[in-house]
Design a protein around this motif. Sequence first.
Motif, PDB file in Angstrom:
ATOM      1  N   LEU A 177      20.317   9.489  28.239  1.00 50.48           N
ATOM      2  CA  LEU A 177      19.236   9.964  29.217  1.00 50.48           C
ATOM      3  C   LEU A 177      18.083   9.078  28.804  1.00 50.48           C
ATOM      4  O   LEU A 177      17.258   8.574  29.859  1.00 50.48           O
ATOM      5  CB  LEU A 177      18.886  11.341  29.278  1.00 50.48           C
ATOM      6  CG  LEU A 177      18.425  11.850  30.546  1.00 50.48           C
ATOM      7  CD1 LEU A 177      19.416  11.540  31.813  1.00 50.48           C
ATOM      8  CD2 LEU A 177      18.350  13.225  30.410  1.00 50.48           C
ATOM      9  N   TYR A 183       7.770  13.867  33.611  1.00 43.62           N
ATOM     10  CA  TYR A 183       8.896  14.692  32.841  1.00 43.62           C
ATOM     11  C   TYR A 183       8.482  14.615  31.416  1.00 43.62           C
ATOM     12  O   TYR A 183       8.890  15.764  30.903  1.00 43.62           O
ATOM     13  CB  TYR A 183       9.985  13.761  33.306  1.00 43.62           C
ATOM     14  CG  TYR A 183      11.218  14.246  32.405  1.00 43.62           C
ATOM     15  CD1 TYR A 183      12.105  15.072  32.805  1.00 43.62           C
ATOM     16  CD2 TYR A 183      11.525  13.227  31.432  1.00 43.62           C
ATOM     17  CE1 TYR A 183      13.096  15.519  31.902  1.00 43.62           C
ATOM     18  CE2 TYR A 183      12.793  13.750  30.489  1.00 43.62           C
ATOM     19  CZ  TYR A 183      13.562  14.583  30.944  1.00 43.62           C
ATOM     20  OH  TYR A 183      14.578  14.942  30.324  1.00 43.62           O
ATOM     21  N   PHE A 205       8.233  18.192  29.371  1.00 47.82           N
ATOM     22  CA  PHE A 205       9.192  18.911  28.304  1.00 47.82           C
ATOM     23  C   PHE A 205       8.777  18.755  26.884  1.00 47.82           C
ATOM     24  O   PHE A 205       8.998  19.651  26.074  1.00 47.82           O
ATOM     25  CB  PHE A 205      10.493  18.121  28.477  1.00 47.82           C
ATOM     26  CG  PHE A 205      11.471  18.430  29.488  1.00 47.82           C
ATOM     27  CD1 PHE A 205      12.493  19.534  29.337  1.00 47.82           C
ATOM     28  CD2 PHE A 205      11.423  18.018  30.817  1.00 47.82           C
ATOM     29  CE1 PHE A 205      13.240  20.012  30.133  1.00 47.82           C
ATOM     30  CE2 PHE A 205      12.205  18.427  31.912  1.00 47.82           C
ATOM     31  CZ  PHE A 205      13.127  19.478  31.285  1.00 47.82           C
ATOM     32  N   GLN A 239      11.890  26.719  28.671  1.00 50.31           N
ATOM     33  CA  GLN A 239      12.893  25.804  29.335  1.00 50.31           C
ATOM     34  C   GLN A 239      14.220  26.148  29.634  1.00 50.31           C
ATOM     35  O   GLN A 239      14.685  26.123  30.475  1.00 50.31           O
ATOM     36  CB  GLN A 239      12.752  24.274  28.855  1.00 50.31           C
ATOM     37  CG  GLN A 239      11.383  23.643  28.704  1.00 50.31           C
ATOM     38  CD  GLN A 239      11.466  22.491  27.723  1.00 50.31           C
ATOM     39  OE1 GLN A 239      12.260  21.943  27.013  1.00 50.31           O
ATOM     40  NE2 GLN A 239      10.137  22.192  27.443  1.00 50.31           N
ATOM     41  N   THR A 258      19.885  21.949  28.918  1.00 55.73           N
ATOM     42  CA  THR A 258      18.514  22.194  28.412  1.00 55.73           C
ATOM     43  C   THR A 258      17.848  21.360  27.053  1.00 55.73           C
ATOM     44  O   THR A 258      16.854  20.645  27.242  1.00 55.73           O
ATOM     45  CB  THR A 258      17.837  23.541  28.359  1.00 55.73           C
ATOM     46  OG1 THR A 258      18.635  24.413  29.290  1.00 55.73           O
ATOM     47  CG2 THR A 258      16.249  23.852  28.484  1.00 55.73           C
ATOM     48  N   LEU A 264      18.028  17.697  28.087  1.00 55.24           N
ATOM     49  CA  LEU A 264      16.797  17.127  28.897  1.00 55.24           C
ATOM     50  C   LEU A 264      15.655  17.053  27.772  1.00 55.24           C
ATOM     51  O   LEU A 264      14.572  16.243  27.758  1.00 55.24           O
ATOM     52  CB  LEU A 264      16.495  18.284  29.922  1.00 55.24           C
ATOM     53  CG  LEU A 264      17.455  18.112  30.857  1.00 55.24           C
ATOM     54  CD1 LEU A 264      17.076  19.301  32.041  1.00 55.24           C
ATOM     55  CD2 LEU A 264      17.342  16.607  31.752  1.00 55.24           C
TER      56      LEU A 264
END
Lengths: 232, 242
Positions: free
Chosen positions: B34, B56, B60, B68, B101, B104
Amino acid sequence: MDLLQGWGEEIARGTLLTMQVAVLSLLVGLCWGMLGALAQMSPNRAVAAFGRGFSLVMRGTPELLVILIVYFGGTVALTKAVNLVVADFGFVEVPPLQAGVFALSLVFGGYAAEVLRGAWQSVPMGLIEAGQSLGLGPLVLFFKIRLPLLMRFALPGLGNNWISLIKDTSLISVVGLHELMGLSQMATSVTRQPFTFYMTAALIYLALTLTNTRLIAWMEGRLLRGERRSAA
Amino acid sequence: MNWSLMIESIPALLYGALVTVHLLALTLVFGAMLALPLGIAAARGRAPIRLPVMGYITFFRGTPLLVQVFLVYYGLSQFPAVRASFLWPVLREAWFCALLTLALHTAAYTANILRGAILAIPDGQREAALASGMRPYLIYRLVILPQALRIGLPAYGNEMISMMKATSLASTITIMELTGTANTIVARTYAPYEVFISAALIYLCIAFGLARFARAAEARLSRHMRPAVEAKEKFRSAPAHA
């Protein structure tokens, strides 16, 4: 606050507690960090190894596990100690607040010790020697020469650790502290609106970390103002 | 200290450690997959792509992982649309939510590292590649990414260790990894020191292994930068030790 269904005040109180816990852990943690840095630089080999080991353990163990060790370990130790004095006193619990602050201060101290030692050693020896040759005493030498430079070198690292610390305070909710995260959990169990409350908590944490990032950047600028070129 | 209890709990803890490593490996793989497009977009993308990606990354990196995890595991169920969707059987699973999670989360940190590394490469490199007729894909594959990898690796090593520690949060949503296992054993035996300290030692071993791996990868990727003399020196001194 319609969206928060009357929980706004609770959440505000939780936010305040979060900030108090973070600042308290920072102050205690800086003490551990200074002790750790001094230990690491000690000429005594055993003390130096202990200092390095402390940082290694604190940096390699999950923060959550440190909190659990301090909380449950502290409770067992305290229960044993009290029952030695008063027979059959029963179960004594370490309050989550104290346990959490102690645990997070140790973690912060482990990281800060490395940063402070690095900063201390980054101050050029020649500056200290120059000060000595001018006849400055050890106190003046420390406060006027070493400390200003040391702060300049240490601030970026300490700043990162401080931001992590703010976020790590949420972990104390696992052992039952009702700070921002703990209160969000409570509100969720009553209102059955987990997304609303966890997103609110997330945005509050985001506001806290972003303002503190700005604050650190401003402090770094202040400390560097001696280096700035005058406008040509 | 109850040594026999400490030894008794080791098999269960090691099994928990296996779950930790499994979760960590999947997290790092998916996170890296990602992070690659996100990092490039954050460094070089046009504003309509770059700004959402930066948002984003900021979200995070700026919020606690625990929030999260809860947002994904508990929060998504608030929407009837999510519960009615075909994804619900997966999103209901604690294991999947933990993995999602964590992936990400690490993707945001990794993308930020990659962004910094790409921006650290002198622009002349890209211009030279462009001038010799390379297409963007080739420029990234042959010129920019190999160098970015080396620049970003020290920071990524720290990120791997911090994700290893972060997997412990999966225990808050019922995953029986190392911390979850330790917590269960403590609840049963009420011997926090023995069990938690054993768990901490296992974490330290994993962290140590990861650090060694990162250092070895760093040495391998920068082998062209080592002075040739050093290698010769090593070769010459070898017989003396043998």
